[in-house]
Design a protein around this motif. Structure first.
Motif, PDB file in Angstrom:
ATOM      1  N   ASN A 160      -2.818   6.157   4.891  1.00  0.00           N
ATOM      2  CA  ASN A 160      -2.328   7.174   4.140  1.00  0.00           C
ATOM      3  C   ASN A 160      -3.027   7.344   2.864  1.00  0.00           C
ATOM      4  OD1 ASN A 160      -0.294   9.250   3.546  1.00  0.00           O
ATOM      5  ND2 ASN A 160       0.709   7.801   2.438  1.00  0.00           N
ATOM      6  N   SER A 207       6.921  14.026  -3.823  1.00  0.00           N
ATOM      7  CA  SER A 207       7.320  13.667  -5.207  1.00  0.00           C
ATOM      8  C   SER A 207       6.292  12.429  -5.514  1.00  0.00           C
ATOM      9  CB  SER A 207       8.679  13.258  -5.407  1.00  0.00           C
ATOM     10  OG  SER A 207       8.548  12.593  -6.383  1.00  0.00           O
ATOM     11  N   ASP A 208       5.956  12.586  -6.809  1.00  0.00           N
ATOM     12  CA  ASP A 208       4.829  11.661  -7.205  1.00  0.00           C
ATOM     13  C   ASP A 208       5.778  10.453  -7.896  1.00  0.00           C
ATOM     14  OD1 ASP A 208       2.133  12.089  -7.142  1.00  0.00           O
ATOM     15  OD2 ASP A 208       2.052  13.858  -8.478  1.00  0.00           O
ATOM     16  N   TYR A 256       7.870   7.359  -7.706  1.00  0.00           N
ATOM     17  CA  TYR A 256       8.128   6.011  -6.969  1.00  0.00           C
ATOM     18  C   TYR A 256       9.219   5.842  -6.805  1.00  0.00           C
ATOM     19  CZ  TYR A 256       7.577   1.834  -4.359  1.00  0.00           C
ATOM     20  OH  TYR A 256       7.569   0.831  -3.280  1.00  0.00           O
ATOM     21  N   ALA A 260       0.621  12.357   2.552  1.00  0.00           N
ATOM     22  CA  ALA A 260       2.061  12.482   2.365  1.00  0.00           C
ATOM     23  C   ALA A 260       1.933  13.656   1.276  1.00  0.00           C
ATOM     24  CB  ALA A 260       2.977  11.538   1.992  1.00  0.00           C
ATOM     25  N   GLY A 301       3.233   4.597   1.173  1.00  0.00           N
ATOM     26  CA  GLY A 301       3.684   5.955   1.442  1.00  0.00           C
ATOM     27  C   GLY A 301       4.524   6.124   2.453  1.00  0.00           C
ATOM     28  N   LYS A 302       5.310   5.122   2.745  1.00  0.00           N
ATOM     29  CA  LYS A 302       6.031   5.105   4.114  1.00  0.00           C
ATOM     30  C   LYS A 302       7.341   6.243   3.811  1.00  0.00           C
ATOM     31  CE  LYS A 302       7.471   0.745   3.811  1.00  0.00           C
ATOM     32  NZ  LYS A 302       6.516   0.507   2.748  1.00  0.00           N
ATOM     33  N   THR A 303       8.215   5.972   2.768  1.00  0.00           N
ATOM     34  CA  THR A 303       9.177   7.050   2.074  1.00  0.00           C
ATOM     35  C   THR A 303       8.576   8.433   2.103  1.00  0.00           C
ATOM     36  OG1 THR A 303      10.120   5.284   1.232  1.00  0.00           O
ATOM     37  CG2 THR A 303      10.883   7.419   0.770  1.00  0.00           C
ATOM     38  N   SER A 304       7.440   8.619   1.484  1.00  0.00           N
ATOM     39  CA  SER A 304       6.721   9.931   1.205  1.00  0.00           C
ATOM     40  C   SER A 304       6.439  10.542   2.541  1.00  0.00           C
ATOM     41  CB  SER A 304       5.550   9.725   0.304  1.00  0.00           C
ATOM     42  OG  SER A 304       5.780   9.113  -0.800  1.00  0.00           O
ATOM     43  N   ASP A 342      -5.948  12.010   0.625  1.00  0.00           N
ATOM     44  CA  ASP A 342      -6.549  12.806  -0.321  1.00  0.00           C
ATOM     45  C   ASP A 342      -6.983  12.188  -1.646  1.00  0.00           C
ATOM     46  OD1 ASP A 342      -3.812  12.731  -2.771  1.00  0.00           O
ATOM     47  OD2 ASP A 342      -3.468  12.169  -0.586  1.00  0.00           O
ATOM     48  N   SER A 370       4.825   0.591  -1.173  1.00  0.00           N
ATOM     49  CA  SER A 370       4.033   1.581  -1.897  1.00  0.00           C
ATOM     50  C   SER A 370       2.822   2.305  -0.856  1.00  0.00           C
ATOM     51  CB  SER A 370       3.587   1.288  -3.135  1.00  0.00           C
ATOM     52  OG  SER A 370       3.175   2.089  -3.993  1.00  0.00           O
TER      53      SER A 370
HETATM   54  N1  GDP Z   1      -1.898  10.753  -3.531  1.00  0.00           N
HETATM   55  C1  GDP Z   1      -1.139  10.421  -2.911  1.00  0.00           C
HETATM   56  N2  GDP Z   1      -0.038   9.671  -3.258  1.00  0.00           N
HETATM   57  C2  GDP Z   1       0.899   9.087  -2.129  1.00  0.00           C
HETATM   58  C3  GDP Z   1       0.703   9.515  -0.801  1.00  0.00           C
HETATM   59  N3  GDP Z   1       1.823   9.052  -0.366  1.00  0.00           N
HETATM   60  C4  GDP Z   1       2.577   8.524  -1.195  1.00  0.00           C
HETATM   61  N4  GDP Z   1       2.005   8.585  -2.180  1.00  0.00           N
HETATM   62  C5  GDP Z   1       2.433   8.017  -3.834  1.00  0.00           C
HETATM   63  O1  GDP Z   1       2.589   6.491  -3.548  1.00  0.00           O
HETATM   64  C6  GDP Z   1       3.788   6.088  -4.010  1.00  0.00           C
HETATM   65  C7  GDP Z   1       4.420   5.147  -3.128  1.00  0.00           C
HETATM   66  O2  GDP Z   1       4.899   5.873  -1.972  1.00  0.00           O
HETATM   67  P1  GDP Z   1       6.327   5.808  -1.188  1.00  0.00           P
HETATM   68  O3  GDP Z   1       6.446   6.543  -0.180  1.00  0.00           O
HETATM   69  O4  GDP Z   1       7.322   5.534  -2.197  1.00  0.00           O
HETATM   70  O5  GDP Z   1       5.977   4.293  -0.556  1.00  0.00           O
HETATM   71  P2  GDP Z   1       6.789   3.226   0.188  1.00  0.00           P
HETATM   72  O6  GDP Z   1       6.890   2.148  -0.598  1.00  0.00           O
HETATM   73  O7  GDP Z   1       5.880   2.818   1.307  1.00  0.00           O
HETATM   74  O8  GDP Z   1       7.866   3.926   0.967  1.00  0.00           O
HETATM   75  C8  GDP Z   1       4.573   7.001  -4.696  1.00  0.00           C
HETATM   76  O9  GDP Z   1       4.032   7.274  -6.096  1.00  0.00           O
HETATM   77  C9  GDP Z   1       3.867   8.195  -3.769  1.00  0.00           C
HETATM   78  O10 GDP Z   1       4.187   9.485  -4.638  1.00  0.00           O
HETATM   79  C10 GDP Z   1      -0.407  10.117  -0.454  1.00  0.00           C
HETATM   80  O11 GDP Z   1      -0.559  10.680   0.588  1.00  0.00           O
HETATM   81  N5  GDP Z   1      -1.090  10.779  -1.431  1.00  0.00           N
END
Ligand code: GDP
Ligand code: MG
Lengths: 180, 594
Positions: free
Chosen positions: A123, A29-30, A32, A153, A15-18, A126, A13
């Motif tokens: 990450n 996308s918000d 998860y 992201a 933000g890797k995928t994001s 913001d 979580s």
């Molecule tokens: N505000 C904000 N939310 C983020 C950012 N990057 C990811 N998120 C949120 O954090 C959550 C996890 O992101 P995700 O990319 O799925 O994480 P992963 O498990 O590392 O792949 C999601 O709800 C995203 O929308 C960011 O730069 N800013």
């Protein structure tokens, strides 16, 4: 054209995928979405000539591996990490525990790929209210980290810069290797 | 003959692609492009990496497979998201296809659709998502905290510089059970006895979240995570402190749940691996009839079952069948191969551990037993369990509670235990390597799976079964076996049992051109070597094999050219096996001592 495998690592979580989606699809996308298994994305980056002249106008195809977060068996991950030329190690500025884990991810990656290049993404900038300068400085001093960048992201801040920095670092590596 | 499960998905079968040494496609199944990331680039003559990007970076491993230094390369669980079809998952396996001569060796890439398994993992992971989404939302809300003072679920406390409470929000009152008049003007240490007041804070002071015990009016001690920030500083003088606290009770429960899900996820990966070769049990002989009858009788109960039999007889299939026929079939069957676990970690793998209970225990971990709560646990190779762990297992079998490694809370679970071994446990008891009381507990209902050589009449049926199974996998339509070949199959002693038979058939089918399998395609081990081996114990055979392999590898265990990779074992497993067989490193090589 050069093909290079890279991995995106970090706690769940962060933000890797994001980050990958922002970079590859230009979207955010918000919601998860957990990554199950491995998602591989590709993107062609065109690197501008850099001052050192090593990476002049080169096309680099990044093959980006999005791995599951959390600690899965070492066995599993080393298969996935193997052969990567670089890694983006991601921490979440709003959760300091994820920053504490950065070194572990770097070590795990380095163990499999001693020559691999590493850049760090701090990450969710913001959401961060305080200054992150101190954290960036700290990580920039860590041996083997090519660059540390604050990213979002969500807004896109720092994202292209992040992937480009890793691409450059990989190309410099290729350049150095070619000289030998 | 029982039918193996087959779904109507068009992507069910395995496709293959042949590669030359520069990784270009030389030949492939018609459907191969459907499995690729970029179908258009999958054409004869093209670089395989264009269509299968997961092979970028794997060049060194592929080379090792081609040179015979590594049996195969497997990359599992890769997701594909086509533009015009539903997402799916594939597992890619690359093996060597031996040509008539060395220079004609080629690589075969087999791609298999594993969506069924990955969907199951996805479904389970989804459950943990809700918890994560909530945590994310709460993090984000910190930004707006000042504006939503009272609406927020977190505790908010403002104190003066010397720690006297000035203001609190509603969440604080709810959690501490005090009224606001009871708290205002009191020292913060009333509810946070652990807080140390400091004077002369400077503007730069800010602290990371710290876990405190918050004491309520009724004396309950509640874990709360607090972030402290300086308030309204003027000229570097502290005016007050803002405390933002979160009740950790629920989060702790959620964390435990997530940890369980992660372990489950991991087990599913293992299932995914082992199930790739799993088929239904096929039988016709009277001995097996009896076994199957007993099996269905015991399945209906909760009795502990001990399955004995040589390697490759299909003990895991028997365990799975018991689970599937039992009332627990809707729950998980958790499989643990006791021989594959690193010796020092067996106990924590089985029973879990608490965070920090030993070096490397960075997180709390749910054990396999807890994971199998309500379901079945299958302990394969039980004979390899260390004595200390045997004692703990015995307690669990006796229905007693157990504790996680480093834990203090007893855990009680309801798990059915099925164990299997290819060893003579009674002999192990005599040698003092296995607890007698544990053997009694396990041996409530023994099931012996006879070796294949004791039921040769079953071979034709099994052969037919595997022909059908592998027809789909290899995309070849071999329908019969030449009588001479069948005779050879029935005369062979099958030291590796059904698994060896399956391998022999699969290999034969890959090299077979027509519809009939002939004797020349059967790669059976030289019979003279067979007889030489007869009379030596299993351990001795294993020892010789390991020593030979180690010698070929120059004594190297790890790495792509190491003995572990060649034997298809994890280095830790190989080391523990060497120890057990009394093989020790002497100088640059290895030798059997004692
Ligand atoms: N505000 C904000 N939310 C983020 C950012 N990057 C990811 N998120 C949120 O954090 C959550 C996890 O992101 P995700 O990319 O799925 O994480 P992963 O498990 O590392 O792949 C999601 O709800 C995203 O929308 C960011 O730069 N800013
Ligand atoms: Mg992800």
């Amino acid at each position: 054209m050069i093909l290079a495998k890279i991995c995106v690592l970090g706690e769940v979580s962060v933000g890797k995928t994001s980050l990958i989606r922002r970079f590859v699809d230009r979207s955010f996308s918000d919601a998860y979405l957990t990554t199950v298994g491995v998602k591989i994305s590709r993107k062609l980056v065109r690197l501008e000539p850099d001052p050192s002249g090593i990476a002049a106008d080169t096309d680099l195809q990044l093959v980006i591996w999005d791995l599951e977060g959390g600690h899965n068996s070492i066995d599993l991950s080393s298969t996935y990490l193997k052969g990567a030329r670089g890694a983006i190690v991601v921490g979440d500025l709003t959760r300091s525990s994820t920053l504490d884990q950065l070194q572990e991810h770097i070590d795990r990656f380095r163990y499999v790929n001693p020559q691999g290049r590493v850049v760090i993404a701090l990450n969710k900038s913001d959401l961060q209210t305080g200054a992150a300068g101190a954290i960036v400085d700290r990580w920039n001093d860590v041996a083997g980290v090519a660059k540390t960048i604050c990213t979002s992201a969500k807004t896109g801040k720092g994202v292209d810069e992040l992937f480009t920095a890793l691409g450059m670092s990989i190309l410099q590596d290729t350049g150095n290797a070619a000289e030998h | 003959m029982p039918q193996s499960t087959e779904t109507a998905l068009h992507r069910q079968a395995v496709v293959y692609i042949m590669l030359d040494s520069s990784l270009c496609i030389t030949e492939m199944s018609e459907e191969a492009p459907l499995w690729a990331d970029d179908p258009r680039s999958v054409q004869v003559g093209n670089d395989i990496r264009l269509g299968f990007p997961e092979l970028v970076g794997a060049e060194a491993d592929l080379q090792a497979v081609l040179e015979g230094n590594r049996p195969s390369l497997i990359i599992s669980g890769i997701s594909r998201i086509p533009h015009d079809a539903a997402p799916f998952f594939v597992t890619v396996t690359v093996t060597l296809y031996r040509g008539a001569s060395r220079s004609m060796d080629t690589l075969v890439l087999m791609v298999e659709d594993v969506s069924k398994w990955m969907d199951e993992i996805q479904r389970r992971t989804q459950m943990s998502n809700d918890a994560i989404a909530l945590a994310n939302a709460m993090t984000a809300s910190k930004v707006f905290i000042e504006n939503i003072f009272d609406a927020i679920a977190d505790m908010l406390i403002v104190t003066s510089a010397n720690g006297i409470i000035n203001a609190v929000n509603r969440a604080t009152l709810t959690l501490t059970e005090y009224t606001s008049t009871e708290l205002i003007d009191q020292p913060i240490t009333l509810i946070l006895p652990g807080e140390q007041l400091r004077e002369g804070f400077t503007i730069s002071w800010q602290s990371a979240p710290t876990e405190f015990r918050c004491v309520s009016k009724s004396g309950e001690s509640i874990p709360v995570s607090f972030t402290r920030a300086p308030l309204d500083t003027e000229g570097h003088v502290l005016r007050g402190v803002v405390y933002l606290g979160r009740d950790l009770r629920e989060q702790k429960q959620a964390a435990a749940r997530i940890s369980k899900l992660e372990t489950e996820n991991l087990s599913l990966h293992e299932v995914l691996r082992t199930n790739q070769d799993t088929t239904d049990i096929v039988w016709s002989s009277p001995v097996m009839n009896t076994l199957m009858e007993n099996l269905s009788k015991v399945a209906a109960t909760d009795t502990t079952v001990l399955i004995t039999g040589e390697t490759g007889t299909g003990k895991e299939l028997v365990a799975r069948a018991i689970h599937n026929l039992s009332s627990r079939s809707k729950t998980m069957l958790v499989t643990v191969n006791c021989a594959a676990l690193p010796e020092g970690l067996v106990e924590s793998e089985l029973f879990g551990h608490e965070k920090g209970s030993f070096t490397g225990a960075l997180q709390k971990r749910t054990g396999r037993f807890e994971l199998a709560d309500g379901g079945t646990i299958f302990l394969d190779e039980i004979g390899e369990l260390p004595m200390a762990t045997q004692a703990k297992l015995l307690r669990v079998l006796q229905g007693e509670e157990f504790e996680r490694v480093g834990g203090t809370h007893p855990v009680r679970i309801n798990t059915r235990v099925i164990a299997a071994t290819n060893r003579d446990l009674a002999a192990q008891v005599r040698e003092g390597r296995f607890r007698e009381d544990l053997l009694f507990r396990l041996n409530v209902f023994p099931l012996h799976v006879p070796p294949l050589r004791e039921r040769p009449e079953e071979i034709p049926l099994l052969v037919e079964h595997f022909l059908r199974l592998f027809s789909r996998r290899t995309n070849k339509h071999v329908t019969s076996v030449d009588p001479k070949a069948m005779r050879k199959l029935m005369q062979y002693s099958w030291p590796g049992n059904v698994r060896e038979l399956a391998n022999v058939i699969e290999r034969a089918m890959i090299v077979c051109d027509g519809q009939t399998l002939t004797e020349s395609k059967l790669a059976l081990v030289d019979v003279s070597r067979q007889t030489e081996a007869a009379g030596t114990s299993f351990d001795e055979m294993a020892r010789q094999h390991l020593l030979r392999t180690l010698e070929e590898c120059g004594g190297v265990i790890e790495g792509p050219r190491g003995a572990a990779a060649i034997l298809g074992l994890k280095p830790a497993t190989l080391r523990s096996r060497l120890r057990k067989l009394g093989i020790e490193r002497v100088g640059g090589g290895f030798r059997y001592t004692s």
